[in-house]
Scaffold this active site. Structure first.
Site, PDB file in Angstrom:
ATOM      1  N   ASP A 127      43.744  36.188  41.838  1.00 50.65           N
ATOM      2  CA  ASP A 127      42.281  36.344  41.814  1.00 50.65           C
ATOM      3  C   ASP A 127      41.568  35.539  42.900  1.00 50.65           C
ATOM      4  O   ASP A 127      40.393  35.784  43.168  1.00 50.65           O
ATOM      5  CB  ASP A 127      41.724  35.914  40.453  1.00 50.65           C
ATOM      6  CG  ASP A 127      42.225  36.778  39.314  1.00 50.65           C
ATOM      7  OD1 ASP A 127      42.739  37.879  39.594  1.00 50.65           O
ATOM      8  OD2 ASP A 127      42.111  36.357  38.155  1.00 50.65           O
ATOM      9  N   ILE A 272      50.544  46.190  38.810  1.00 52.21           N
ATOM     10  CA  ILE A 272      51.198  46.522  40.087  1.00 52.21           C
ATOM     11  C   ILE A 272      50.749  45.514  41.150  1.00 52.21           C
ATOM     12  O   ILE A 272      51.504  45.157  42.056  1.00 52.21           O
ATOM     13  CB  ILE A 272      50.842  47.967  40.500  1.00 52.21           C
ATOM     14  CG1 ILE A 272      51.546  48.930  39.567  1.00 52.21           C
ATOM     15  CG2 ILE A 272      51.202  48.249  41.957  1.00 52.21           C
ATOM     16  CD1 ILE A 272      51.104  50.364  39.678  1.00 52.21           C
TER      17      ILE A 272
HETATM   18  O1  F6P Z   1      44.589  35.647  36.285  1.00 51.38           O
HETATM   19  C1  F6P Z   1      45.306  36.657  36.879  1.00 51.38           C
HETATM   20  C2  F6P Z   1      45.099  37.984  36.192  1.00 51.38           C
HETATM   21  O2  F6P Z   1      45.946  38.909  36.834  1.00 51.38           O
HETATM   22  C3  F6P Z   1      43.648  38.477  36.137  1.00 51.38           C
HETATM   23  O3  F6P Z   1      43.223  39.117  37.311  1.00 51.38           O
HETATM   24  C4  F6P Z   1      43.695  39.421  34.978  1.00 51.38           C
HETATM   25  O4  F6P Z   1      42.426  39.576  34.396  1.00 51.38           O
HETATM   26  C5  F6P Z   1      44.645  38.748  34.034  1.00 51.38           C
HETATM   27  O5  F6P Z   1      45.482  37.931  34.824  1.00 51.38           O
HETATM   28  C6  F6P Z   1      45.454  39.706  33.211  1.00 51.38           C
HETATM   29  O6  F6P Z   1      46.264  38.960  32.384  1.00 51.38           O
HETATM   30  P1  F6P Z   1      47.435  39.561  31.470  1.00 51.38           P
HETATM   31  O7  F6P Z   1      48.521  40.003  32.387  1.00 51.38           O
HETATM   32  O8  F6P Z   1      47.850  38.412  30.624  1.00 51.38           O
HETATM   33  O9  F6P Z   1      46.815  40.672  30.716  1.00 51.38           O
END
Ligand code: F6P
Length: 341
Positions: A127, A272
């Site tokens: 992010d 991905i």
């Molecule tokens: O913090 C990284 C991230 O990929 C965010 O962009 C996303 O909202 C979150 O993790 C998704 O998390 P998870 O894979 O636990 O659903």
């Protein structure tokens, strides 16, 4: 010294490169020993370890994911969590920790440092929303994956005269959407920092349909409309209290179809963006972070996070790094807006 290493939070391309660099330099230059803690803070909490030496880290530089595993375990939410961690570090003869993670993992590292655990942090997140570092590794890889996908969406959108929406990750910060959208020539980029007007989005869509090209909208998963009436969240929370997002892309497609009469479809890139091999930029950044982290540990410079400032790797207090999120400033969004419509 015996040094524990852990990777916490969402995984990210480049984690293995950090581990490899810290272990290789720590052993060859300083004669330290390493131990891996599995699955983020769950490892030190439960005393779950794995061997970590030069042979373990051979061949992992280009590999995505993390050989240590990851989790969103929050020891601060567990009764006696800090004491369990301290006991397990002592039981395994661990003198210091390298914690590789995002705001949540490093927030825990900061709290442990306040309770006398010797820890150095390494910033990771696709992010790119960690304060005090210009870039986090993993971001460049995620952006490149999104750009490749959006390039592909352009041609199929044109063939079918459709609006195509690409939903990318970014819960509170729209860095991936902004960079991928700019690099791939999106017609609209929607980010969490800037609530959007659906009417205006539809105007951009319609103006694009007047050309021989088709509209491509890049939307961050955390973006939301001005009206704020849209209910998209599943309601499920993780251990750090984050809502699981998803659905803004589908909502946009339905609204665009309803309001413009044009067909609209959504592609959700999801994980991905996080999987697979890191770009060269991320491999180098992650390697340099790993080298700096082991130097900090060797010098006893704890409570710090390694960070990229310009082209230099520096150390900043964990407290500064975790104080607030780095979100997209207005001026950066304005640069992307020049190309909307
Ligand atoms: O913090 C990284 C991230 O990929 C965010 O962009 C996303 O909202 C979150 O993790 C998704 O998390 P998870 O894979 O636990 O659903």
């Amino acid at each position: 010294m015996r040094i524990g290493v852990l990777t916490g939070g969402g995984d990210c391309p480049g984690l293995n490169a950090v581990i490899r660099a810290a272990v290789r330099k720590g052993i060859s230059d300083y004669g330290h020993e390493f131990i891996g803690f599995r699955d983020g803070w769950r490892g030190p909490l439960e005393g779950d370890t794995m061997p970590l030496d030069v042979s373990t880290v051979r061949g992992i530089l280009p590999r995505g994911g993390t050989i240590l595993g990851s989790s969103r375990t929050n020891p601060m939410k567990i009764d006696g969590g800090v004491e369990h961690i301290k006991d397990n570090l002592a039981n395994h003869g661990v003198d210091a920790l390298i914690a590789i993670g995002g705001e949540d993992t490093l927030g825990v590292a900061k709290q442990l440092f306040d309770r006398e655990v010797k820890v150095v942090g390494v910033p990771k997140t696709i992010d790119n929303d960690l304060n005090a570092t210009d870039y986090t590794f993993g971001f460049d890889t995620a952006v490149n994956i999104a750009v490749e996908a959006i390039d592909r969406l352009h041609t199929t959108a044109e063939s079918h005269h459709r609006a195509l929406i690409c939903e990318v990750m970014g819960r509170h910060a729209g860095w991936i959407a902004l960079h991928a959208g700019m690099a791939a020539g999106a017609n609209v980029v929607l980010i969490p920092e800037k609530p959007f007007d659906i009417e205006r989005v539809c105007e951009y869509v319609e103006s694009r349909f007047k050309t021989r090209y088709a509209p491509i909208i890049v939307v961050a998963e955390g973006a939301h409309p001005l009206e704020g009436q849209m209910s998209l969240q599943s309601g499920e929370l993780d251990a750090f209290g984050h809502v699981r997002l998803g659905g803004v892309g589908e909502w946009l497609a339905r609204e665009i179809e309803k309001r413009t009469g044009k067909e609209a479809r959504t592609t959700v890139l999801g994980h991905i963006q996080r999987g697979g091999t890191p770009t060269a930029f991320d491999r180098v950044l992650a390697t340099r972070f790993g080298l700096q982290a082991i130097d900090a540990v060797h010098q006893g410079d704890f409570g710090k996070m390694v960070a990229l400032r310009g082209t230099d790797i520096v150390r900043v207090p964990l407290a500064e790094a975790t104080a607030e999120l780095k979100t997209v400033p207005e001026s950066r969004y304005a640069e992307a807006e020049v190309f909307f419509g």
